[in-house]
Design an enzyme around this catalytic site. Structure first.
Site, PDB file in Angstrom:
ATOM      1  N   LYS A  83       1.033  -1.212  -0.081  1.00 48.45           N
ATOM      2  CA  LYS A  83      -0.071   0.052  -0.067  1.00 48.45           C
ATOM      3  C   LYS A  83       0.863   1.047  -0.005  1.00 48.45           C
ATOM      4  O   LYS A  83       1.891   1.265   0.676  1.00 48.45           O
ATOM      5  CB  LYS A  83      -0.949   0.256   1.105  1.00 48.45           C
ATOM      6  CG  LYS A  83      -1.854   1.279   1.463  1.00 48.45           C
ATOM      7  CD  LYS A  83      -2.778   0.928   2.642  1.00 48.45           C
ATOM      8  CE  LYS A  83      -3.729   2.158   2.876  1.00 48.45           C
ATOM      9  NZ  LYS A  83      -4.633   1.660   4.007  1.00 48.45           N
ATOM     10  N   SER A 158      -9.529   2.127   2.843  1.00 51.86           N
ATOM     11  CA  SER A 158      -8.550   2.664   1.971  1.00 51.86           C
ATOM     12  C   SER A 158      -7.674   1.808   1.389  1.00 51.86           C
ATOM     13  O   SER A 158      -6.994   2.330   0.579  1.00 51.86           O
ATOM     14  CB  SER A 158      -7.904   3.734   2.640  1.00 51.86           C
ATOM     15  OG  SER A 158      -6.915   3.407   4.103  1.00 51.86           O
ATOM     16  N   SER A 182      -9.718  -0.479   7.114  1.00 51.69           N
ATOM     17  CA  SER A 182      -9.180  -0.436   5.799  1.00 51.69           C
ATOM     18  C   SER A 182      -8.421  -1.487   5.267  1.00 51.69           C
ATOM     19  O   SER A 182      -8.137  -1.596   4.093  1.00 51.69           O
ATOM     20  CB  SER A 182      -8.315   0.907   5.765  1.00 51.69           C
ATOM     21  OG  SER A 182      -9.078   2.031   5.228  1.00 51.69           O
TER      22      SER A 182
END
Ligand code: GLN
Length: 492
Positions: A83, A158, A182
């Site tokens: 990420k 996210s 997330s």
């Protein structure tokens, strides 16, 4: 080498690591295979940065280590992507923000470094909501991510790029972060498995900070077994660099995967099954609970009475911490700086006005407000008190059960654009993931079926502090008995 390259992306981390160790496939051809897939499916918007030279050099190094046959590294040659909230030396790190466009960190985040130390080959960086603020990946400054199951829908957020990349087989696994859901929510929306460990288990060093008392890293992969392998590699104390890092030794989370669930008490919180839960999600979760009964578990009705309060509490505390953390983006030390300005204050203003997106600005304003003199007691302090009560509710619940099970999100993944103009609607959808985040408890999401639009449904499992092994065991046993986690979206 014997393996047909088309099969590589069908393997999980454990299987791939085995094939690499047995030298049935090389790290180089594995990396090449996944890089080609990332390129072929660039339209998903999952990747923000790829650098073939870096990846292939890492893969060659892994092959050399594999050739010696005496490396202790557990993940030698296994490719992964991170990420883009984790900083990396070798790839640009943006946190999904224009503020950090083109930013190169002088060091690797601890989680990235720990995985690399086990031989992980980095395929690149994955799209996410700006500074991890969001539930649909629509707050990224670099565009949406499409859900591989239906490209008109959100992958969740996210960690949307991470979940989409795993679901589409562009990576065998990815890192994510979870502040209020997330990892769990995008895992649920994309039909993959993800775990957020106990707060403090994984180092926050080098994770671009959103809400420091909540932020936690973890893996997204195809199975609980793969998550257990990855979690074992990425957790561990980092006391010198993260003051909230827990001083508990790294653990082998694969050890209890095979334990029987006979006698297990699964707590089912009534507040997670109220009116707001869509019937299709409820049906899939109910069926999964029945499966647990078949596996020898007993369902125990429990109550988490402050579940609803977790939304206002989280949306006070997280913005408060964000407003403080994001003050570092001032155009001076790193990141974006406005071109034209008259004086220092004007430079700050223009830099921040240009660099931050709407949601980030909204949260900075809310955070500054709830922390301000005169409102601190009414909002921030109250929120902290209720946060403690939410943790107490869990403490009560865990007197009656070993793990808690329920939905991850009230609905399946919604259509891109459907909620992008309505921040409150996004916030409300976090209701089932926020309580465990506020309490600092470990939580995971496992695929348990399909709902409306043939979209995946995830079930959330919440454990007591440091009970990741138990959670992974409970998830793995379900995955041994069912095949939901093996389903793949068409066309990938
Ligand atoms: N959806 C939540 C938010 O917008 C959680 C995000 C996260 O866990 N990073 O803050």
């Amino acid at each position: 080498m014997s393996n047909s390259p088309t099969a590589l992306h069908e393997l999980g981390v454990a299987a791939l690591a085995r094939q690499l160790r047995e030298r049935k496939v090389s790290a180089l051809e594995t990396a090449q295979h996944f890089l080609a897939r990332a390129q072929a499916h660039a339209g998903l918007g999952a990747f923000l940065a790829i650098d073939e030279n870096v990846t292939l050099a890492q893969a060659r190094a892994a092959d050399q280590a594999l050739a010696t046959g005496n490396s202790e590294a557990t993940l030698l040659g296994v490719p992964m992507a991170h990420k883009d909230i984790f900083v990396t030396k070798d790839f640009v790190s943006t946190a999904g923000s224009k503020m950090l466009a083109g930013y190169r960190s002088p060091f690797d985040a601890t989680v990235v470094a720990k995985l690399a130390a086990q031989g992980v080959v980095t395929l690149g960086k994955l799209n996410c909501d700006e500074f991890a603020m969001g539930s649909a990946n629509e707050n990224s400054a670099f565009g949406n991510v499409a859900n591989p199951w239906d490209q008109s829908r959100t992958p969740g957020g996210s960690s949307g790029g991470s979940a989409a990349a795993v679901a589409a087989g562009l990576v065998p696994a990815a890192t994510g972060t979870d502040t209020g859901g997330s990892i769990r929510q995008p895992a649920s929306f994309c039909g993959v498995t993800g775990i957020k460990p106990t707060y403090g288990r994984a180092s926050r060093y080098g994770m671009v900070a959103f809400a420091s008392s909540l932020d936690q890293a973890g893996p997204l992969a195809r199975s609980a077994e793969d998550c257990a392998l990855l979690l074992s590699a990425l957790c561990g104390p980092d006391l010198d660099r993260d003051s909230t890092s827990l001083d508990v030794p790294a653990e082998d989370f694969t050890r209890s995967l095979a334990d029987s669930l006979a006698g297990l008490k699964v707590g089912v919180p009534q507040e997670f099954f109220g009116e707001g839960l869509a019937p299709d999600v409820r049906a899939a979760v109910d069926a999964a609970l029945k499966e647990y009964e078949k596996l020898g578990a007993t369902l125990v009705p429990i109550s988490l009475p402050r579940t609803e309060l977790s939304i206002p509490v989280y949306y006070i505390i997280a913005p408060a911490e964000a407003s403080s953390n994001l003050s570092r983006f001032d155009g001076v030390k790193f990141g974006h700086r406005a071109k034209d300005y008259s004086d220092l204050t004007d430079m700050y203003k223009k830099t921040r006005a240009e660099g931050f997106g709407d949601e980030v600005k909204r949260r900075i304003m809310i955070g500054a407000y709830v922390l301000s003199h005169g409102y601190y007691d009414a909002y921030y302090l109250q929120a902290q008190k209720i946060r403690r009560m939410i943790a107490d509710d869990f403490a009560q619940a865990f007197k009656q059960c070993d793990v808690i099970a329920g939905p991850v999100a009230p609905t399946v993944a919604w259509k891109l654009g459907d909620m992008s103009e309505d921040p409150v609607a996004n916030y409300l959808a976090d209701i089932f993931t926020l309580p465990a985040s506020l309490a600092g408890l470990p939580g995971m999401s496992i695929p348990v079926g399909f709902g409306a639009g043939q979209m995946p449904v995830g079930m959330q499992l919440i454990g007591n502090y440091l009970q990741e092994s138990k959670l992974l065991n409970v998830a793995h046993q379900f995955q041994q008995a069912t095949d939901w986690h093996t389903k793949r979206p068409q066309g990938f």
